[in-house]
Design a protein around this motif. Structure first.
Motif, PDB file in Angstrom:
ATOM      1  N   GLU A  84     -49.384  16.405 -16.788  1.00  0.00           N
ATOM      2  CA  GLU A  84     -50.079  15.597 -15.787  1.00  0.00           C
ATOM      3  C   GLU A  84     -49.576  14.155 -15.746  1.00  0.00           C
ATOM      4  O   GLU A  84     -49.835  13.433 -14.800  1.00  0.00           O
ATOM      5  CB  GLU A  84     -51.599  15.639 -16.062  1.00  0.00           C
ATOM      6  N   GLU A  85     -48.838  13.720 -16.788  1.00  0.00           N
ATOM      7  CA  GLU A  85     -48.449  12.296 -16.856  1.00  0.00           C
ATOM      8  C   GLU A  85     -47.297  12.010 -15.881  1.00  0.00           C
ATOM      9  O   GLU A  85     -46.242  12.642 -15.941  1.00  0.00           O
ATOM     10  CB  GLU A  85     -48.058  11.926 -18.294  1.00  0.00           C
ATOM     11  N   SER A  86     -47.506  10.992 -15.026  1.00  0.00           N
ATOM     12  CA  SER A  86     -46.629  10.793 -13.855  1.00  0.00           C
ATOM     13  C   SER A  86     -45.150  10.642 -14.181  1.00  0.00           C
ATOM     14  O   SER A  86     -44.305  11.146 -13.454  1.00  0.00           O
ATOM     15  CB  SER A  86     -47.043   9.554 -13.068  1.00  0.00           C
ATOM     16  N   TYR A 258     -48.048   2.038 -36.629  1.00  0.00           N
ATOM     17  CA  TYR A 258     -48.692   1.803 -35.314  1.00  0.00           C
ATOM     18  C   TYR A 258     -47.692   2.069 -34.192  1.00  0.00           C
ATOM     19  O   TYR A 258     -48.035   2.607 -33.158  1.00  0.00           O
ATOM     20  CB  TYR A 258     -49.202   0.357 -35.205  1.00  0.00           C
ATOM     21  N   ARG A 259     -46.453   1.634 -34.400  1.00  0.00           N
ATOM     22  CA  ARG A 259     -45.420   1.852 -33.388  1.00  0.00           C
ATOM     23  C   ARG A 259     -44.939   3.311 -33.439  1.00  0.00           C
ATOM     24  O   ARG A 259     -44.732   3.945 -32.405  1.00  0.00           O
ATOM     25  CB  ARG A 259     -44.260   0.868 -33.602  1.00  0.00           C
ATOM     26  N   ALA A 260     -44.791   3.840 -34.665  1.00  0.00           N
ATOM     27  CA  ALA A 260     -44.230   5.191 -34.812  1.00  0.00           C
ATOM     28  C   ALA A 260     -45.079   6.242 -34.087  1.00  0.00           C
ATOM     29  O   ALA A 260     -44.544   7.167 -33.480  1.00  0.00           O
ATOM     30  CB  ALA A 260     -44.109   5.547 -36.286  1.00  0.00           C
ATOM     31  N   VAL A 261     -46.395   6.077 -34.128  1.00  0.00           N
ATOM     32  CA  VAL A 261     -47.270   7.076 -33.490  1.00  0.00           C
ATOM     33  C   VAL A 261     -47.037   7.089 -31.977  1.00  0.00           C
ATOM     34  O   VAL A 261     -46.928   8.157 -31.356  1.00  0.00           O
ATOM     35  CB  VAL A 261     -48.752   6.808 -33.846  1.00  0.00           C
ATOM     36  N   THR A 262     -46.902   5.920 -31.376  1.00  0.00           N
ATOM     37  CA  THR A 262     -46.653   5.844 -29.927  1.00  0.00           C
ATOM     38  C   THR A 262     -45.251   6.355 -29.605  1.00  0.00           C
ATOM     39  O   THR A 262     -45.044   7.070 -28.606  1.00  0.00           O
ATOM     40  CB  THR A 262     -46.791   4.380 -29.451  1.00  0.00           C
ATOM     41  N   HIS A 263     -44.306   5.970 -30.442  1.00  0.00           N
ATOM     42  CA  HIS A 263     -42.916   6.416 -30.314  1.00  0.00           C
ATOM     43  C   HIS A 263     -42.874   7.957 -30.308  1.00  0.00           C
ATOM     44  O   HIS A 263     -42.292   8.576 -29.411  1.00  0.00           O
ATOM     45  CB  HIS A 263     -42.173   5.823 -31.526  1.00  0.00           C
ATOM     46  N   ASN A 264     -43.537   8.569 -31.288  1.00  0.00           N
ATOM     47  CA  ASN A 264     -43.526  10.030 -31.370  1.00  0.00           C
ATOM     48  C   ASN A 264     -44.379  10.677 -30.282  1.00  0.00           C
ATOM     49  O   ASN A 264     -44.091  11.778 -29.830  1.00  0.00           O
ATOM     50  CB  ASN A 264     -44.003  10.488 -32.752  1.00  0.00           C
ATOM     51  N   LYS A 265     -45.417   9.968 -29.854  1.00  0.00           N
ATOM     52  CA  LYS A 265     -46.226  10.485 -28.731  1.00  0.00           C
ATOM     53  C   LYS A 265     -45.340  10.650 -27.503  1.00  0.00           C
ATOM     54  O   LYS A 265     -45.427  11.645 -26.781  1.00  0.00           O
ATOM     55  CB  LYS A 265     -47.399   9.537 -28.447  1.00  0.00           C
ATOM     56  N   GLY A 266     -44.461   9.676 -27.288  1.00  0.00           N
ATOM     57  CA  GLY A 266     -43.533   9.753 -26.156  1.00  0.00           C
ATOM     58  C   GLY A 266     -42.623  10.967 -26.282  1.00  0.00           C
ATOM     59  O   GLY A 266     -42.344  11.661 -25.299  1.00  0.00           O
ATOM     60  N   MET A 268     -43.398  13.709 -27.820  1.00  0.00           N
ATOM     61  CA  MET A 268     -44.228  14.893 -27.578  1.00  0.00           C
ATOM     62  C   MET A 268     -44.556  15.067 -26.090  1.00  0.00           C
ATOM     63  O   MET A 268     -44.878  16.169 -25.652  1.00  0.00           O
ATOM     64  CB  MET A 268     -45.512  14.843 -28.416  1.00  0.00           C
ATOM     65  N   ASN A 269     -44.465  13.995 -25.295  1.00  0.00           N
ATOM     66  CA  ASN A 269     -44.623  14.138 -23.835  1.00  0.00           C
ATOM     67  C   ASN A 269     -43.655  15.195 -23.313  1.00  0.00           C
ATOM     68  O   ASN A 269     -44.019  16.064 -22.519  1.00  0.00           O
ATOM     69  CB  ASN A 269     -44.290  12.821 -23.125  1.00  0.00           C
ATOM     70  N   GLY A 270     -42.405  15.104 -23.778  1.00  0.00           N
ATOM     71  CA  GLY A 270     -41.394  16.049 -23.315  1.00  0.00           C
ATOM     72  C   GLY A 270     -41.559  17.404 -23.979  1.00  0.00           C
ATOM     73  O   GLY A 270     -41.479  18.443 -23.327  1.00  0.00           O
ATOM     74  N   ALA A 368     -36.194   1.934 -21.510  1.00  0.00           N
ATOM     75  CA  ALA A 368     -37.051   1.090 -20.668  1.00  0.00           C
ATOM     76  C   ALA A 368     -37.685  -0.024 -21.501  1.00  0.00           C
ATOM     77  O   ALA A 368     -37.662  -1.198 -21.111  1.00  0.00           O
ATOM     78  CB  ALA A 368     -38.127   1.948 -20.006  1.00  0.00           C
ATOM     79  N   LEU A 369     -38.232   0.350 -22.659  1.00  0.00           N
ATOM     80  CA  LEU A 369     -38.952  -0.642 -23.483  1.00  0.00           C
ATOM     81  C   LEU A 369     -38.059  -1.795 -23.913  1.00  0.00           C
ATOM     82  O   LEU A 369     -38.501  -2.940 -23.975  1.00  0.00           O
ATOM     83  CB  LEU A 369     -39.525   0.037 -24.740  1.00  0.00           C
ATOM     84  N   THR A 370     -36.789  -1.500 -24.200  1.00  0.00           N
ATOM     85  CA  THR A 370     -35.904  -2.557 -24.720  1.00  0.00           C
ATOM     86  C   THR A 370     -35.152  -3.278 -23.596  1.00  0.00           C
ATOM     87  O   THR A 370     -34.341  -4.148 -23.873  1.00  0.00           O
ATOM     88  CB  THR A 370     -34.885  -1.971 -25.727  1.00  0.00           C
TER      89      THR A 370
END
Ligand code: MEV
Length: 427
Positions: A84-86, A258-266, A268-270, A368-370
């Motif tokens: 569902e994520e755009s 804190y960063r690693a969880v978001t990094h890995n969440k990204g 897991m999006n794929g 994108a982030l960098t």
């Protein structure tokens, strides 16, 4: 009005919906209409979905999309994704194209072992337990013979049964740690059936079985995927500086959970999007991946990058326990179609494809982030969601999409612009 009920599962679907509507919906008619709109008109198909779980009252749609132009080990793939994520599919498509002109992705399966355990309590001596285990081992394998017969024909089965002393962690706690090969199936039912048969045979007056269950932690069911290119091909301007920044982003994830969880969440999006589209168990995959990320005792990035001899390397190593037969894979018509789109891969090939999907998402996010920051792309993709939320009609959408080209997209800015457009129309 009662908000609790007995015998709910025995009610017909309509009776379930009426009870819900009466007790919980703000607007009975609207709520029922929504459920009916999401019901499939094809009765056979709807029945199939109804029977996947209990108490089905409708379907919950998630968009189903494809990302073309992936080259993996020299073979072109179109990757189906349910998410569902755009921004996820758009990112996958862009990254696929980017790497298709730089040699594509390389992937290889490192190992395919799966694990299940019989957990038990025992208060006697470990020496006696070891003797009993040694004596029983053949019987344990024999009792599973009828269950493993088919799997053995396909090259799978029980690889090993090991007795493990866990009393240093918990008093009286021991386990049978069993390893399996499950060929092209994920193997959950197979593993659990074997374990339960083993437990029944192994238990005695002194051995008290607590439970028998597969583990979703599969560090030996591992796949590696990577991309590489000359540093100068990494980016149009200042490629070396951007490659370094990209590597620093991963280094940060490796020291900052804190960063690693978001990094890995990204990532897991794929991964989850393809896991879901192919009818695999995305909760199992997510649990196993995050546990693997924490295997050193610190939660870290699942990806890595380096520059060596002028070449930029970017890779992922991730445990993925997947099936291309069994479970929902052939039962859910869209899962079956997804596997067809992927040219009917083996479980090992699917591991490689899905690892690539995860690596691609991380590449898109870090790039994108960098550089520009994530919001530019995200808000662009989220633009349509906001327009729909504001109930813009087709004509209004066309005008606003044009108006916002190259501009900063925020919810308020779009709401204002739509408001102005409607005022202008009234004049
Ligand atoms: C958003 O769903 C995923 C990202 O936050 C991942 C990341 O920060 O690496 C963009």
């Amino acid at each position: 009005m009662s908000k609790t009920i007995t015998g709910f599962s025995k009610l017909t679907k309509d009776a379930k919906i009426n009870w819900l509507a009466k007790n919980f919906f703000n607007n009975t008619e609207d709520g029922i209409l929504i459920l009916k709109q999401y019901e499939n008109k094809n009765e056979k198909l709807q029945r199939l979905h109804d029977e996947f779980i209990e108490n089905t009252i409708s379907n919950f749609y998630v968009p189903y999309a494809v990302a073309p132009n992936f080259i993996i080990n020299g073979k072109p793939y179109v990757i189906p994704m349910a998410i569902e994520e755009s921004s996820v599919v758009a990112a996958a498509s862009l990254v696929a194209k980017f790497w298709s002109t730089r040699g594509g992705f390389k992937a290889k399966v490192i190992s395919t072992l799966k694990v299940g355990q019989v957990h038990f309590m025992y208060t006697g001596s470990f020496k006696d337990l070891k003797i009993y285990f040694k004596k029983s081992k053949n019987d344990l394998l024999k009792i599973t013979d009828p269950i493993t017969a088919n799997m053995r024909k396909r090259g799978g089965g029980i690889v090993n049964i090991e007795l493990r002393d866990k009393t240093s962690k918990l008093d009286n706690y021991y386990q049978l740690h069993v390893t399996f090969e499950t060929a092209d199936s994920m193997g959950a039912n197979f593993i659990n059936s074997c374990l339960e048969a083993i437990a029944t045979t192994f238990k005695n007056d002194e051995i008290k079985i607590v439970m028998s269950i597969l583990s979703n932690y599969v560090p030996e069911c591992l796949v590696h995927a990577e991309v590489s290119c000359k540093v100068e091909d990494f980016f149009d301007v200042e490629p070396e500086a951007y490659a370094q920044k990209f590597i620093q982003a991963i280094q940060i994830a490796n020291v900052e959970p804190y960063r690693a969880v978001t990094h890995n969440k990204g990532i897991m999006n794929g991964i989850d999007a393809v896991v879901l589209a192919t009818g695999n168990d995305f909760r199992a995959i997510a649990a196993g991946a995050h546990a693997y990320a924490a295997k050193s005792g610190i939660y870290k990035s699942l990806t890595n990058a380096k520059i060596k001899d002028g070449i930029f390397h970017f890779w992922i190593e991730i445990p993925l326990s997947l099936g291309t037969i069994g479970g929902l894979t052939k039962l859910h018509p869209l899962a079956k179609l997804s596997l067809e789109i992927l040219q009917n891969p083996s479980a090992e090939e699917l591991m490689q494809i899905i690892a690539v999907a995860g690596l691609s998402q991380n590449f898109a996010a870090l790039k994108a982030l960098t550089t520009t920051g994530i919001q530019q792309g995200h808000m662009k993709m989220h633009f349509m969601n906001i327009l729909n939320q504001l109930e813009a009609n087709l004509h209004e959408k066309e005008i606003l999409i044009k108006d916002f080209e190259g501009k900063t997209v925020t919810h308020n800015a779009i709401a204002d612009a739509l408001h102005q457009l409607r005022i202008k129309k009234q004049r």
